[in-house]
Design a protein around this motif. Structure first.
Motif, PDB file in Angstrom:
ATOM      1  N   ARG A  87       0.836  -1.217   0.000  1.00 27.44           N
ATOM      2  CA  ARG A  87       0.000   0.000   0.000  1.00 27.44           C
ATOM      3  C   ARG A  87       0.867   1.262   0.000  1.00 27.44           C
ATOM      4  O   ARG A  87       0.576   2.257   0.674  1.00 27.44           O
TER       5      ARG A  87
ATOM      6  N   SER B  82      -4.045   7.979   2.238  1.00 26.46           N
ATOM      7  CA  SER B  82      -5.227   8.509   2.923  1.00 26.46           C
ATOM      8  C   SER B  82      -5.753   7.509   3.934  1.00 26.46           C
ATOM      9  O   SER B  82      -5.253   6.386   4.063  1.00 26.46           O
ATOM     10  N   ASP B  83      -6.826   7.903   4.630  1.00 27.19           N
ATOM     11  CA  ASP B  83      -7.436   7.016   5.622  1.00 27.19           C
ATOM     12  C   ASP B  83      -8.597   6.216   5.042  1.00 27.19           C
ATOM     13  O   ASP B  83      -9.417   5.682   5.795  1.00 27.19           O
TER      14      ASP B  83
ATOM     15  N   ALA C 245     -10.566   3.285   4.169  1.00 27.34           N
ATOM     16  CA  ALA C 245     -10.484   1.910   4.676  1.00 27.34           C
ATOM     17  C   ALA C 245     -10.503   0.929   3.512  1.00 27.34           C
ATOM     18  O   ALA C 245     -11.276   1.083   2.569  1.00 27.34           O
TER      19      ALA C 245
END
Length: 407
Positions: free
Chosen positions: A94, A120-121, A123
């Motif tokens: 990632r 980024s966050d 999910a």
């Protein structure tokens, strides 16, 4: 031009030797950070949609509750910047900067939007969610359930000089046989990607005499080249449900159809399920063989441009009379009837049924004659066998009907 050379492959890629290859071109970085009207190179005034944390879903498709990132009139031309998931997923760390640096790709040639999204966050559960980064949706004014969205692919431009082909444990046409590496370890994660033991093959791309080629090589080091034929694996409209819609299996909404005929110059017709249609795209491919047997095609970030038109019932632009309840497509040379089912035999049957419906609805053939013609004159190809729902499509030559009046 920029020289790409593949360094020794990362540990999770298994017993695959590196390719050394010169080629490529400047990375096409995002045109803007927001969706809106834009002057499109080669297409005039239209609209642009980037891939940002605000304009994508990772692993799922829009549904009836999704908010559009942009609303456009019917007939609008829209350019998207789309991202391949390869090099971005957890089994690759990632982190595209680190992953592609392993193949001597410098930061200048890694896409900024790939770095932004992976950092980024958003999910994403590698074990549960679909792999695809899905851009959109956009609403088309006047679109209502029962209408048809006509999706004309005007152009598809590669954004980088490289792509990736992957084979993952438990997936592909030969699960349990390939990849020929140990099964994933219990501690496999984005922080420990080597423990997945998946095989991802970095594939440089180069140009020769106006044609682009991907490059692999034999165990003896001899180079094998294959031509690039870009297309979008994933194009669809929102499903009429509030449940999450996984990005992998295709269905009546389109989605991950993975039909390699749907490149520039093709048209896809999808039945609209919700107001606004809510069109989206993703899963860009540089090349794919019918079947897509490893699991992925040559995954490669692309900049596609579409014309999106709403067709009302009875519109002269519809490809056939009567209701269109299934995805169908056309190219300059073929009508394409599409069959989808978890069972490949049933997908084949559905492709035959849809072909008969097209021939009777467009050309007025009786059903028995249509079936006879299909048996003698039409090739049925396996689109893919790796996306849970299998795909078969018929290539019906338009030239065979050139002397007929169209109903």
């Amino acid at each position: 031009m920029v020289a790409f050379s593949a360094a020794p492959l990362l540990a999770q890629q298994g017993p695959v030797d590196p390719v050394m290859f010169d080629g490529g071109y400047e990375a096409l970085q995002p045109l803007s950070g927001s969706a809106g009207p834009a002057e499109l190179e080669g297409h005039g005034q239209g609209y642009y949609v980037p891939s940002t944390p605000e304009t994508v879903q990772w692993g799922y498709l829009p549904n009836r509750d999704s908010e559009p990132v942009l609303t456009v009139p019917s007939g609008s031309v829209v350019t998207f910047d789309t991202l391949s998931h390869e090099g971005l997923l957890e089994d690759q760390g990632r982190d595209p900067e680190v992953y592609f640096a392993g193949f001597e790709v410098t930061r200048d040639f890694v896409l900024d939007d790939a770095v932004e999204i992976t950092g980024s966050d958003i999910a994403h559960d590698f074990a549960v969610d679909g792999p695809h980064i899905v851009t959109g949706p956009i609403a088309i004014e006047g679109a209502e359930p029962g209408d048809i969205l006509k999706i004309e692919t005007l152009s598809i431009i590669p954004r980088t000089g490289y792509g990736v082909i992957s084979n993952r444990h438990g997936k592909g046409a030969l699960p349990g046989e390939f990849p020929e590496t140990p099964v994933p370890a219990a501690d496999a994660s984005a922080e420990n990607p080597e423990a997945y033991h998946n095989v991802s093959v970095f594939t440089p791309i180069s140009e020769r005499d106006g044609q682009y080629y991907g490059a692999l090589h034999t165990a003896e080091g001899e180079r094998v080249e294959f031509p690039i034929r870009p297309f979008m694996g994933l194009m669809g409209v929102a499903s009429d449900t509030s449940e999450p819609v996984h990005s992998v299996p295709p269905a009546m909404h389109g989605g991950n159809l993975d039909i390699n005929e749907l490149g520039a110059g093709s048209t896809l017709y999808l039945p609209i399920e919700v107001a606004g249609a809510l069109f989206y795209t993703g899963d860009p491919h540089a090349a794919q063989g019918d079947g897509e047997v490893a699991l992925t095609a040559l995954e490669h970030s692309m900049r596609p441009t579409f014309r999106l038109t709403v067709l009302k019932p009875g519109d002269e632009g519809l490809p056939m009379s009567g209701d269109i309840a299934h995805p169908m497509a056309e190219t300059e040379d073929y009508w394409i009837a599409i069959g989808l089912n978890e069972d490949l035999d049933e997908a084949m049957k559905e492709a035959v049924r849809q072909s008969i419906g097209l021939l009777t609805g467009r050309y007025g053939m009786d059903r028995a004659t249509a079936l006879a013609y299909l048996s003698a004159g039409v090739d049925f190809e396996v689109s893919q066998v790796v996306d849970k729902t299998k795909g078969v499509h018929a290539l019906i030559p338009k030239a065979d009907f050139s002397a007929l009046a169209v109903d």
